[in-house]
Design a protein around this motif. Structure first.
Motif, PDB file in Angstrom:
ATOM      1  N   GLN A 266     -19.031  64.099 -61.564  1.00 47.76           N
ATOM      2  CA  GLN A 266     -18.506  65.396 -61.982  1.00 47.76           C
ATOM      3  C   GLN A 266     -19.660  66.388 -62.011  1.00 47.76           C
ATOM      4  OE1 GLN A 266     -15.217  66.230 -62.571  1.00 47.76           O
ATOM      5  NE2 GLN A 266     -14.927  64.208 -61.665  1.00 47.76           N
ATOM      6  N   ILE A 267     -19.477  67.508 -61.312  1.00 51.25           N
ATOM      7  CA  ILE A 267     -20.534  68.512 -61.180  1.00 51.25           C
ATOM      8  C   ILE A 267     -20.236  69.686 -62.099  1.00 51.25           C
ATOM      9  CG2 ILE A 267     -21.706  70.062 -59.571  1.00 51.25           C
ATOM     10  CD1 ILE A 267     -20.720  68.113 -57.320  1.00 51.25           C
ATOM     11  N   GLU A 268     -21.234  70.114 -62.839  1.00 50.83           N
ATOM     12  CA  GLU A 268     -21.096  71.270 -63.724  1.00 50.83           C
ATOM     13  C   GLU A 268     -20.979  72.541 -62.882  1.00 50.83           C
ATOM     14  OE1 GLU A 268     -20.876  71.111 -67.059  1.00 50.83           O
ATOM     15  OE2 GLU A 268     -21.024  68.924 -66.921  1.00 50.83           O
ATOM     16  N   GLU A 269     -20.057  73.414 -63.242  1.00 53.45           N
ATOM     17  CA  GLU A 269     -19.797  74.605 -62.426  1.00 53.45           C
ATOM     18  C   GLU A 269     -20.909  75.646 -62.485  1.00 53.45           C
ATOM     19  OE1 GLU A 269     -15.894  76.243 -62.749  1.00 53.45           O
ATOM     20  OE2 GLU A 269     -14.952  74.281 -62.576  1.00 53.45           O
TER      21      GLU A 269
ATOM     22  N   SER B 136     -38.032  68.329 -70.860  1.00 51.35           N
ATOM     23  CA  SER B 136     -37.945  69.754 -71.174  1.00 51.35           C
ATOM     24  C   SER B 136     -37.690  70.557 -69.908  1.00 51.35           C
ATOM     25  CB  SER B 136     -39.238  70.219 -71.843  1.00 51.35           C
ATOM     26  OG  SER B 136     -40.328  70.054 -70.952  1.00 51.35           O
ATOM     27  N   SER B 137     -36.979  71.615 -70.047  1.00 51.40           N
ATOM     28  CA  SER B 137     -36.627  72.577 -68.993  1.00 51.40           C
ATOM     29  C   SER B 137     -35.667  72.023 -67.946  1.00 51.40           C
ATOM     30  CB  SER B 137     -37.873  73.169 -68.323  1.00 51.40           C
ATOM     31  OG  SER B 137     -38.537  72.232 -67.518  1.00 51.40           O
ATOM     32  N   LEU B 138     -35.039  70.871 -68.223  1.00 54.49           N
ATOM     33  CA  LEU B 138     -34.026  70.326 -67.313  1.00 54.49           C
ATOM     34  C   LEU B 138     -32.653  70.379 -67.972  1.00 54.49           C
ATOM     35  CD1 LEU B 138     -35.751  67.104 -65.935  1.00 54.49           C
ATOM     36  CD2 LEU B 138     -35.536  69.327 -64.816  1.00 54.49           C
ATOM     37  N   LYS B 139     -31.626  70.458 -67.133  1.00 51.68           N
ATOM     38  CA  LYS B 139     -30.251  70.358 -67.622  1.00 51.68           C
ATOM     39  C   LYS B 139     -29.482  69.409 -66.715  1.00 51.68           C
ATOM     40  CE  LYS B 139     -28.386  74.296 -65.028  1.00 51.68           C
ATOM     41  NZ  LYS B 139     -27.648  75.544 -65.143  1.00 51.68           N
ATOM     42  N   THR B 140     -28.431  68.819 -67.259  1.00 50.85           N
ATOM     43  CA  THR B 140     -27.571  67.941 -66.479  1.00 50.85           C
ATOM     44  C   THR B 140     -26.741  68.783 -65.527  1.00 50.85           C
ATOM     45  OG1 THR B 140     -27.448  66.338 -68.272  1.00 50.85           O
ATOM     46  CG2 THR B 140     -25.718  66.225 -66.599  1.00 50.85           C
ATOM     47  N   ALA B 141     -26.775  68.439 -64.249  1.00 52.10           N
ATOM     48  CA  ALA B 141     -25.965  69.133 -63.235  1.00 52.10           C
ATOM     49  C   ALA B 141     -24.737  68.316 -62.862  1.00 52.10           C
ATOM     50  CB  ALA B 141     -26.807  69.414 -61.993  1.00 52.10           C
ATOM     51  N   ALA B 142     -24.810  66.998 -63.022  1.00 55.03           N
ATOM     52  CA  ALA B 142     -23.673  66.135 -62.690  1.00 55.03           C
ATOM     53  C   ALA B 142     -23.819  64.819 -63.430  1.00 55.03           C
ATOM     54  CB  ALA B 142     -23.604  65.889 -61.186  1.00 55.03           C
ATOM     55  N   ALA B 143     -22.671  64.156 -63.654  1.00 53.89           N
ATOM     56  CA  ALA B 143     -22.674  62.862 -64.330  1.00 53.89           C
ATOM     57  C   ALA B 143     -21.624  61.953 -63.710  1.00 53.89           C
ATOM     58  CB  ALA B 143     -22.398  63.034 -65.823  1.00 53.89           C
ATOM     59  N   ALA B 144     -21.901  60.651 -63.782  1.00 55.44           N
ATOM     60  CA  ALA B 144     -20.954  59.632 -63.345  1.00 55.44           C
ATOM     61  C   ALA B 144     -19.871  59.496 -64.421  1.00 55.44           C
ATOM     62  CB  ALA B 144     -21.685  58.308 -63.131  1.00 55.44           C
TER      63      ALA B 144
ATOM     64  N   ASP C  32     -19.160  57.172 -66.322  1.00 53.96           N
ATOM     65  CA  ASP C  32     -19.638  56.475 -67.517  1.00 53.96           C
ATOM     66  C   ASP C  32     -20.641  57.294 -68.322  1.00 53.96           C
ATOM     67  OD1 ASP C  32     -21.828  56.366 -65.849  1.00 53.96           O
ATOM     68  OD2 ASP C  32     -21.788  54.196 -65.598  1.00 53.96           O
ATOM     69  N   GLY C  33     -20.892  58.527 -67.892  1.00 57.95           N
ATOM     70  CA  GLY C  33     -21.817  59.402 -68.603  1.00 57.95           C
ATOM     71  C   GLY C  33     -23.249  59.346 -68.116  1.00 57.95           C
ATOM     72  N   ILE C  34     -23.560  58.425 -67.220  1.00 61.89           N
ATOM     73  CA  ILE C  34     -24.909  58.356 -66.659  1.00 61.89           C
ATOM     74  C   ILE C  34     -25.184  59.654 -65.896  1.00 61.89           C
ATOM     75  CG2 ILE C  34     -26.392  57.177 -64.968  1.00 61.89           C
ATOM     76  CD1 ILE C  34     -25.995  55.446 -67.392  1.00 61.89           C
ATOM     77  N   ILE C  35     -26.344  60.247 -66.153  1.00 60.16           N
ATOM     78  CA  ILE C  35     -26.717  61.490 -65.482  1.00 60.16           C
ATOM     79  C   ILE C  35     -26.914  61.216 -63.997  1.00 60.16           C
ATOM     80  CG2 ILE C  35     -28.478  63.294 -65.293  1.00 60.16           C
ATOM     81  CD1 ILE C  35     -28.948  62.880 -68.343  1.00 60.16           C
ATOM     82  N   ALA C  36     -26.218  61.980 -63.159  1.00 57.30           N
ATOM     83  CA  ALA C  36     -26.282  61.796 -61.711  1.00 57.30           C
ATOM     84  C   ALA C  36     -27.143  62.852 -61.026  1.00 57.30           C
ATOM     85  CB  ALA C  36     -24.870  61.821 -61.118  1.00 57.30           C
ATOM     86  N   ALA C  37     -27.360  63.996 -61.686  1.00 50.82           N
ATOM     87  CA  ALA C  37     -28.192  65.048 -61.103  1.00 50.82           C
ATOM     88  C   ALA C  37     -28.718  65.945 -62.214  1.00 50.82           C
ATOM     89  CB  ALA C  37     -27.392  65.871 -60.101  1.00 50.82           C
ATOM     90  N   VAL C  38     -29.922  66.445 -62.000  1.00 50.85           N
ATOM     91  CA  VAL C  38     -30.537  67.392 -62.934  1.00 50.85           C
ATOM     92  C   VAL C  38     -31.029  68.600 -62.153  1.00 50.85           C
ATOM     93  CG1 VAL C  38     -31.223  65.643 -64.616  1.00 50.85           C
ATOM     94  CG2 VAL C  38     -32.812  66.284 -62.803  1.00 50.85           C
ATOM     95  N   GLU C  39     -31.137  69.701 -62.885  1.00 52.70           N
ATOM     96  CA  GLU C  39     -31.679  70.940 -62.321  1.00 52.70           C
ATOM     97  C   GLU C  39     -32.552  71.605 -63.364  1.00 52.70           C
ATOM     98  OE1 GLU C  39     -28.529  73.530 -61.083  1.00 52.70           O
ATOM     99  OE2 GLU C  39     -27.698  72.056 -59.690  1.00 52.70           O
ATOM    100  N   ALA C  40     -33.357  72.546 -62.907  1.00 52.03           N
ATOM    101  CA  ALA C  40     -34.151  73.342 -63.829  1.00 52.03           C
ATOM    102  C   ALA C  40     -33.224  74.248 -64.626  1.00 52.03           C
ATOM    103  CB  ALA C  40     -35.164  74.186 -63.060  1.00 52.03           C
ATOM    104  N   VAL C  41     -33.529  74.419 -65.907  1.00 50.29           N
ATOM    105  CA  VAL C  41     -32.751  75.332 -66.751  1.00 50.29           C
ATOM    106  C   VAL C  41     -32.858  76.740 -66.183  1.00 50.29           C
ATOM    107  CG1 VAL C  41     -32.612  76.367 -69.048  1.00 50.29           C
ATOM    108  CG2 VAL C  41     -32.961  73.900 -68.810  1.00 50.29           C
ATOM    109  N   ASP C  42     -34.057  77.133 -65.785  1.00 52.88           N
ATOM    110  CA  ASP C  42     -34.289  78.453 -65.195  1.00 52.88           C
ATOM    111  C   ASP C  42     -33.999  78.383 -63.700  1.00 52.88           C
ATOM    112  OD1 ASP C  42     -35.112  80.945 -64.343  1.00 52.88           O
ATOM    113  OD2 ASP C  42     -37.233  80.594 -64.764  1.00 52.88           O
ATOM    114  N   GLN C  43     -32.833  78.871 -63.301  1.00 52.37           N
ATOM    115  CA  GLN C  43     -32.428  78.795 -61.906  1.00 52.37           C
ATOM    116  C   GLN C  43     -32.945  79.964 -61.072  1.00 52.37           C
ATOM    117  OE1 GLN C  43     -28.284  77.987 -61.283  1.00 52.37           O
ATOM    118  NE2 GLN C  43     -28.198  76.569 -62.991  1.00 52.37           N
ATOM    119  N   SER C  44     -33.685  80.888 -61.697  1.00 51.64           N
ATOM    120  CA  SER C  44     -34.184  82.034 -60.945  1.00 51.64           C
ATOM    121  C   SER C  44     -35.358  81.655 -60.045  1.00 51.64           C
ATOM    122  CB  SER C  44     -34.605  83.156 -61.894  1.00 51.64           C
ATOM    123  OG  SER C  44     -35.692  82.735 -62.698  1.00 51.64           O
TER     124      SER C  44
END
Length: 128
Positions: free
Chosen positions: A35-38, A66-74, A76-88
């Motif tokens: 599931q990907i966060e919009e 620090s400075s990461l956020k979850t972008a997607a999860a399986a 079962d809740g396992i983190i599948a992707a991360v991105e920088a909090v600051d997307q600029s």
């Protein structure tokens, strides 16, 4: 782990109810949804809130650095992707699947790599 996060050393041992993250299928086969966060660049790349991915690992992110956020999860809740909090800033992303194993046949993974190449080269590319 980078940026101060922690790692689940063995998913099966720490989370026995987790889905299989070390698939028995061929490496290029997608075996579970994520599931990907919009509000993420990953959503912008796939233009979907869910895709199927492969999974060939026994470790996973436990606590985000620090400075990461979850972008997607399986599921079962396992983190599948991360991105920088600051997307600029430039593209800063990590994924917990192997898109390189899927890219020869999967148009979504091809788009993922096109975006990566574009971000690296800052030039428009065409891949046939």
């Amino acid at each position: 782990m980078a940026l101060g996060g922690t790692v689940i050393q063995d998913i099966e041992t720490k989370i026995p109810q987790a889905i299989s993250h070390y698939q028995q299928a061929e490496r290029h086969d997608a075996t579970h949804d994520i599931q990907i966060e919009e509000n993420c660049r990953l959503y912008d790349i796939f233009n979907k809130s869910s895709i199927r991915v492969n999974s060939i690992n026994h470790q996973a992110i436990d606590k985000l650095g620090s400075s990461l956020k979850t972008a997607a999860a399986a599921p079962d809740g396992i983190i599948a992707a991360v991105e920088a909090v600051d997307q600029s800033s430039s593209l800063f992303m990590g994924v917990q699947w192997n898109p390189e194993e899927m890219a020869s046949e999967d148009p979504y993974m091809q788009g993922f790599f096109k975006t990566f190449i574009y971000e690296c080269s800052n030039k428009d590319i065409t891949v046939d």
